[in-house]
Design a protein around this motif. Structure first.
Motif, PDB file in Angstrom:
ATOM      1  N   LEU A 161       8.826 -21.277 -28.586  1.00  0.00           N
ATOM      2  CA  LEU A 161       9.843 -20.240 -28.728  1.00  0.00           C
ATOM      3  C   LEU A 161      10.579 -20.486 -30.030  1.00  0.00           C
ATOM      4  CD1 LEU A 161      11.261 -20.383 -25.085  1.00  0.00           C
ATOM      5  CD2 LEU A 161       9.284 -19.101 -25.949  1.00  0.00           C
ATOM      6  N   ARG A 162      11.412 -19.521 -30.425  1.00  0.00           N
ATOM      7  CA  ARG A 162      12.162 -19.664 -31.680  1.00  0.00           C
ATOM      8  C   ARG A 162      13.648 -19.566 -31.378  1.00  0.00           C
ATOM      9  NH1 ARG A 162      10.018 -16.497 -36.906  1.00  0.00           N
ATOM     10  NH2 ARG A 162      11.700 -16.833 -38.393  1.00  0.00           N
ATOM     11  N   ARG A 163      14.415 -20.456 -31.943  1.00  0.00           N
ATOM     12  CA  ARG A 163      15.857 -20.501 -31.686  1.00  0.00           C
ATOM     13  C   ARG A 163      16.530 -19.146 -31.791  1.00  0.00           C
ATOM     14  NH1 ARG A 163      17.707 -24.896 -29.195  1.00  0.00           N
ATOM     15  NH2 ARG A 163      16.524 -26.694 -29.892  1.00  0.00           N
ATOM     16  N   GLU A 164      16.126 -18.390 -32.818  1.00  0.00           N
ATOM     17  CA  GLU A 164      16.816 -17.151 -33.152  1.00  0.00           C
ATOM     18  C   GLU A 164      16.356 -15.980 -32.273  1.00  0.00           C
ATOM     19  OE1 GLU A 164      15.006 -19.131 -35.041  1.00  0.00           O
ATOM     20  OE2 GLU A 164      15.835 -19.412 -37.059  1.00  0.00           O
ATOM     21  N   GLN A 209      21.410 -23.142 -23.820  1.00  0.00           N
ATOM     22  CA  GLN A 209      21.825 -22.540 -22.543  1.00  0.00           C
ATOM     23  C   GLN A 209      20.936 -21.344 -22.215  1.00  0.00           C
ATOM     24  OE1 GLN A 209      23.850 -23.323 -20.339  1.00  0.00           O
ATOM     25  NE2 GLN A 209      25.512 -24.573 -21.175  1.00  0.00           N
ATOM     26  N   LYS A 210      20.747 -20.521 -23.251  1.00  0.00           N
ATOM     27  CA  LYS A 210      20.019 -19.255 -23.075  1.00  0.00           C
ATOM     28  C   LYS A 210      18.584 -19.500 -22.584  1.00  0.00           C
ATOM     29  CE  LYS A 210      18.777 -16.968 -26.956  1.00  0.00           C
ATOM     30  NZ  LYS A 210      18.929 -16.156 -28.162  1.00  0.00           N
ATOM     31  N   PHE A 211      17.933 -20.521 -23.164  1.00  0.00           N
ATOM     32  CA  PHE A 211      16.518 -20.718 -22.857  1.00  0.00           C
ATOM     33  C   PHE A 211      16.264 -21.712 -21.716  1.00  0.00           C
ATOM     34  CE2 PHE A 211      16.030 -19.495 -27.522  1.00  0.00           C
ATOM     35  CZ  PHE A 211      15.608 -18.202 -27.234  1.00  0.00           C
ATOM     36  N   ALA A 212      17.346 -22.354 -21.224  1.00  0.00           N
ATOM     37  CA  ALA A 212      17.161 -23.424 -20.228  1.00  0.00           C
ATOM     38  C   ALA A 212      16.301 -23.000 -19.015  1.00  0.00           C
ATOM     39  CB  ALA A 212      18.521 -23.951 -19.771  1.00  0.00           C
ATOM     40  N   PRO A 213      16.529 -21.799 -18.430  1.00  0.00           N
ATOM     41  CA  PRO A 213      15.713 -21.439 -17.253  1.00  0.00           C
ATOM     42  C   PRO A 213      14.216 -21.328 -17.581  1.00  0.00           C
ATOM     43  CG  PRO A 213      17.627 -19.992 -17.462  1.00  0.00           C
ATOM     44  CD  PRO A 213      17.579 -20.790 -18.717  1.00  0.00           C
ATOM     45  N   LEU A 214      13.894 -20.911 -18.814  1.00  0.00           N
ATOM     46  CA  LEU A 214      12.475 -20.784 -19.186  1.00  0.00           C
ATOM     47  C   LEU A 214      11.824 -22.169 -19.265  1.00  0.00           C
ATOM     48  CD1 LEU A 214      12.692 -18.060 -21.998  1.00  0.00           C
ATOM     49  CD2 LEU A 214      12.308 -17.764 -19.541  1.00  0.00           C
ATOM     50  N   PHE A 215      12.565 -23.123 -19.815  1.00  0.00           N
ATOM     51  CA  PHE A 215      12.029 -24.487 -19.911  1.00  0.00           C
ATOM     52  C   PHE A 215      11.867 -25.094 -18.521  1.00  0.00           C
ATOM     53  CE2 PHE A 215      12.811 -23.830 -24.299  1.00  0.00           C
ATOM     54  CZ  PHE A 215      11.898 -24.654 -24.949  1.00  0.00           C
ATOM     55  N   ALA A 216      12.857 -24.813 -17.642  1.00  0.00           N
ATOM     56  CA  ALA A 216      12.783 -25.369 -16.281  1.00  0.00           C
ATOM     57  C   ALA A 216      11.528 -24.835 -15.561  1.00  0.00           C
ATOM     58  CB  ALA A 216      14.042 -24.994 -15.508  1.00  0.00           C
ATOM     59  N   GLU A 248      24.214 -33.899 -31.113  1.00  0.00           N
ATOM     60  CA  GLU A 248      24.500 -33.079 -29.924  1.00  0.00           C
ATOM     61  C   GLU A 248      23.313 -32.172 -29.586  1.00  0.00           C
ATOM     62  OE1 GLU A 248      25.798 -32.696 -32.887  1.00  0.00           O
ATOM     63  OE2 GLU A 248      25.313 -30.614 -33.397  1.00  0.00           O
ATOM     64  N   GLY A 249      22.561 -31.781 -30.613  1.00  0.00           N
ATOM     65  CA  GLY A 249      21.367 -30.948 -30.377  1.00  0.00           C
ATOM     66  C   GLY A 249      20.314 -31.729 -29.605  1.00  0.00           C
ATOM     67  N   VAL A 250      20.212 -33.022 -29.876  1.00  0.00           N
ATOM     68  CA  VAL A 250      19.225 -33.856 -29.174  1.00  0.00           C
ATOM     69  C   VAL A 250      19.674 -34.062 -27.722  1.00  0.00           C
ATOM     70  CG1 VAL A 250      18.081 -36.119 -29.152  1.00  0.00           C
ATOM     71  CG2 VAL A 250      18.575 -34.987 -31.341  1.00  0.00           C
ATOM     72  N   VAL A 251      20.968 -34.299 -27.544  1.00  0.00           N
ATOM     73  CA  VAL A 251      21.486 -34.497 -26.174  1.00  0.00           C
ATOM     74  C   VAL A 251      21.232 -33.231 -25.340  1.00  0.00           C
ATOM     75  CG1 VAL A 251      23.591 -34.859 -24.816  1.00  0.00           C
ATOM     76  CG2 VAL A 251      23.205 -36.198 -26.909  1.00  0.00           C
ATOM     77  N   GLU A 252      21.488 -32.067 -25.933  1.00  0.00           N
ATOM     78  CA  GLU A 252      21.245 -30.803 -25.207  1.00  0.00           C
ATOM     79  C   GLU A 252      19.756 -30.607 -24.914  1.00  0.00           C
ATOM     80  OE1 GLU A 252      22.885 -27.203 -26.640  1.00  0.00           O
ATOM     81  OE2 GLU A 252      24.952 -27.901 -26.452  1.00  0.00           O
ATOM     82  N   ALA A 253      18.924 -31.003 -25.881  1.00  0.00           N
ATOM     83  CA  ALA A 253      17.471 -30.876 -25.661  1.00  0.00           C
ATOM     84  C   ALA A 253      17.057 -31.672 -24.427  1.00  0.00           C
ATOM     85  CB  ALA A 253      16.710 -31.364 -26.889  1.00  0.00           C
TER      86      ALA A 253
END
Ligand code: ADE
Ligand code: ZN
Length: 334
Positions: free
Chosen positions: A134-137, A175-182, A202-207
């Motif tokens: 996926l792409r961040r944007e 946050q937006k993509f979390a359900p897709l990854f799950a 912080e980006g790594v922690v969120e990842a």
């Protein structure tokens, strides 16, 4: 060639962070543009020049927009597998991001890669697996369509879900993509996330916490947080580090690059190229370059291949076969 260069060439290698979008060569881009009557956006000599990450990602969009059929994707896949074989790469997981490819659908795109990699492996070329990205944007709706396609077209060559792009432009994307990854994780796909490149620690922690990343693409800015360094070490989270890419995208000077600090702290660092043809750097050159810059020995570079083996998403049996190749090489340098 130096003695070290010769050993690097002979060493079986794993390439864990590579984008198929970064494997176009200039000849192919010019040929595709010419056959469609599309003028080049820059003179041929400077076609692959860019100014920072955003400009680089736009260049990928332009290159990929020239591909309109499955046969061209197959050609790109076969071409990459030949390059991998020449480099002594024995296993690789190749990222493909459908959002860059405006003129071809996901079925022909991923289908073309699967067919091209199958044909290549039948001819004895390396095992190339696929990570759909996926792409961040990207809007959630188009990302959901990609995930739905992946989950309803499961194929052993497609081993994971990834996310790339520019985090600076889209800090809220986790946050937006979390359900897709799950959903993908629950279905048994591996998860790899670009973080700690255009985002800080912080980006790594969120990842890890929001997207369930099994490994991190880049992750180099983790050095800014001792706590995160300890976590990556203790939880054995691999980092797919791309030294030359970080230099070319103006993230670090060569001297200030943290790969040695990360490696010395016992984190599972491997060295990868990101976009070898566009950056004009092969994996062998990349390994030689970091060895010259930081004094890594062939044993260190081999240790990075074992680190990479901990990052792979293929089956245990395939992993053992790769391990045997690494062990064989280790015996020749002992
Ligand atoms: N896509 C290709 N290369 C990339 C990079 N270095 N960072 C983010 N997305 C990418
Ligand atoms: Zn990348």
């Amino acid at each position: 060639m130096s003695e070290l260069g010769d050993l690097i060439r002979k060493m079986p290698k794993l390439e864990m962070h590579i984008h198929i979008e970064g494997t176009f060569d200039k000849k192919m881009v010019c040929r595709l543009a010419e056959s469609q009557g599309i003028p080049l956006p820059k003179p041929e000599e400077s076609l692959f020049s860019f100014n920072g990450l955003s400009d680089f990602l736009s260049m990928l969009d332009w290159n990929c927009s020239l591909v309109r059929d499955k046969e061209t994707v197959r050609e790109l896949a076969r071409h990459f597998a030949e390059y991998a074989s020449d480099e002594g790469i024995v296993y690789t997981e190749v990222i493909v991001n459908p959002s860059h490819w405006k003129n071809i659908g996901i079925g022909d795109l991923v289908g073309g890669l699967i067919e091209g990699f199958d044909e290549a492996q039948e001819k004895g070329l390396p095992d190339c697996r696929i990570l759909v990205s996926l792409r961040r944007e990207q809007e959630l709706d188009s990302a959901s369509k990609i995930v739905d396609w992946v989950l309803s077209n499961r194929h052993p060559r497609v081993v994971g879900l990834s996310i790339d792009g520019n985090e600076e432009l889209s800090a809220v994307s986790n946050q937006k993509f979390a359900p897709l990854f799950a959903k993908c994780k629950a279905a048994g796909l591996g998860i790899t996330v670009h973080a700690g490149e255009s985002s800080g620690p912080e980006g790594v922690v969120e990842a890890l916490d929001l997207l369930g990343a099994d490994r991190i693409d880049h992750g180099v800015r983790s050095v800014e947080s001792p706590e995160l360094m300890r976590r990556l070490h203790d939880e054995r989270i691999p980092l797919d580090v791309c030294f030359s890419s970080n230099i070319l995208c103006d993230l670090y000077t060569p001297e200030a690059h943290p790969i040695k600090k990360l490696y010395d702290s016992g984190i599972l660092v491997n060295a990868s190229t990101d976009d070898p043809h566009l950056f004009q750097i092969s994996l062998t050159d990349e390994l030689e370059r970091i060895a010259l810059q930081f004094g890594f020995s062939i044993k260190d570079l081999l240790a990075m291949q074992y680190n990479a083996l901990e990052a792979v998403f293929c089956d245990e049996g395939e992993k053992q076969a790769i391990r045997r190749k690494l062990d064989e090489f280790r015996n020749t340098i002992a």
